[in-house]
Design an enzyme around this catalytic site. Structure first.
Site, PDB file in Angstrom:
ATOM      1  N   ASP A  73       1.787   5.191   0.116  1.00  0.00           N
ATOM      2  CA  ASP A  73       1.312   6.351   0.856  1.00  0.00           C
ATOM      3  C   ASP A  73       1.452   7.599  -0.008  1.00  0.00           C
ATOM      4  OD1 ASP A  73       0.285   7.740   2.955  1.00  0.00           O
ATOM      5  OD2 ASP A  73       2.067   7.671   4.205  1.00  0.00           O
ATOM      6  N   GLU A  80       2.802   1.542   4.802  1.00  0.00           N
ATOM      7  CA  GLU A  80       1.486   1.735   5.411  1.00  0.00           C
ATOM      8  C   GLU A  80       0.724   0.423   5.575  1.00  0.00           C
ATOM      9  OE1 GLU A  80      -2.364   4.715   4.856  1.00  0.00           O
ATOM     10  OE2 GLU A  80      -0.937   4.462   3.233  1.00  0.00           O
ATOM     11  N   LYS A  90       0.856  -1.188   0.000  1.00  0.00           N
ATOM     12  CA  LYS A  90       0.000   0.000   0.000  1.00  0.00           C
ATOM     13  C   LYS A  90       0.890   1.236   0.000  1.00  0.00           C
ATOM     14  CE  LYS A  90      -4.089   1.969   2.154  1.00  0.00           C
ATOM     15  NZ  LYS A  90      -3.674   3.356   1.877  1.00  0.00           N
TER      16      LYS A  90
END
Length: 321
Positions: free
Chosen positions: A31, A174, A29
């Site tokens: 950011d 993240e 993921k």
């Protein structure tokens, strides 16, 4: 540009690693700022999640238009900036997100270069790709895109959810996004086929007011009063008074001044003991905070400011469970 259809990005639901693991691919993921790329007639246009044209802010990505094999395409990805340790940094990206002056952007390109990380393809020439399964779209993406200095296709990992999540934590990222291998792309939908699993708690918030600071912050913004949408409209979610730089506070003061209003913008009256001395504003600015947990009174516990999110609309800000 008018030949390609307009799409809204598919979004993920917050959750835990889905099962069975072998049915999913796992991506890191990133950011950053979500953006759809429209490449048509050899030109690139970047569009944010709330349908704003953000191409001017990221000129180093323009070369992507010549790296798609001569096709007209719609792509999905995340624009990220990296810190000195090579990790995606939302804080580092902040000055790039809000800038539209060419000379300042040129200077920021040297200090804070960005990379567009591509993870999906929605359309190729006259053919939509959204009905194709995830694995087929990822294969098509790799066929079409020639990697460049400011765009790339990060890998995905099959049947390795716990390992990928642990590695994301080790790298200080993240979290991960787990995507069902057979899933189509569902434009504009928050689908259970995509699950985001976070290492830290973050929440988008609507800035609803502010209180003046004390001591070193006397005469400046001391804290922001926050809201999220829920049953009955906009609901008070607490305040945030940490995570600000002096430059951020000056910028916020300039943005909040013309938004002043006399009454709180919530659907119900906020608690007086928590909002005494508040200066209310029109609820149009969206930000993001990192926090420890939600309290039983639906307040954010120990929130810290991460930055404004000009790529998000206030009405889309809901509590993430």
């Amino acid at each position: 540009m008018g030949g390609l259809p307009v799409y809204a990005p598919m979004t993920a639901r917050l959750g835990t690693l889905p099962e069975p693991d072998e049915d999913y691919a796992h991506e890191m993921k990133w950011d950053g700022v979500r953006a759809l790329a429209y490449v048509e007639d050899g030109r690139l246009r970047l569009v944010s999640r709330n349908a704003k044209d953000i191409t001017a802010a990221y000129p180093e990505t323009l070369g992507l238009a010549t790296a798609v094999g001569g096709n007209d395409v719609v792509l999905d990805g995340e624009i990220v900036a990296f810190d000195e340790r090579g990790r995606p940094s939302f804080e580092a990206l902040q000055p790039r997100m809000h800038q539209r002056h060419e000379w300042r952007i040129a200077r920021l390109m040297e200090a804070v270069p960005v990379t567009y990380l591509l993870f999906d393809v929605l359309h190729v020439n006259t053919a939509p790709a959204v009905a194709m399964p995830y694995t087929a779209r990822r294969g098509l993406l790799n066929e079409i895109i020639e990697r460049g200095a400011h765009w790339d296709i990060p890998p995905f990992y099959r049947s390795a959810g716990p390992h990928v999540l642990a590695e994301s934590r080790r790298l200080g990222l993240e979290g991960v996004v787990s995507k069902r291998l057979t899933s189509p792309y569902q434009p504009g939908r928050r689908s259970p086929d995509w699950v985001k699993v976070k290492n830290v708690h973050t929440q988008e918030v609507v800035v609803c007011g502010w209180r003046q600071g004390e001591g070193r912050r006397a005469g400046m913004v001391g804290s922001l009063l926050l809201g999220v949408h829920g049953p009955g409209g906009l609901r008070y979610a607490g305040s945030v008074g940490t995570g600000f730089t002096e430059a951020t506070l000056r910028d916020l003061a300039a943005r909040l001044a013309p938004l002043a209003r006399a009454t709180p913008p919530f659907g119900e009256e906020p608690p007086r003991e928590e909002t005494r001395g508040a200066r209310w504003v029109e609820p149009v600015l969206v930000g993001e905070v990192q926090y420890a947990e939600w309290t039983g009174e639906s307040r954010l516990r120990h929130p810290s400011w991460r930055g404004l999110r000009e790529d998000k609309d206030p009405e889309d800000v809901i509590r993430e469970e």
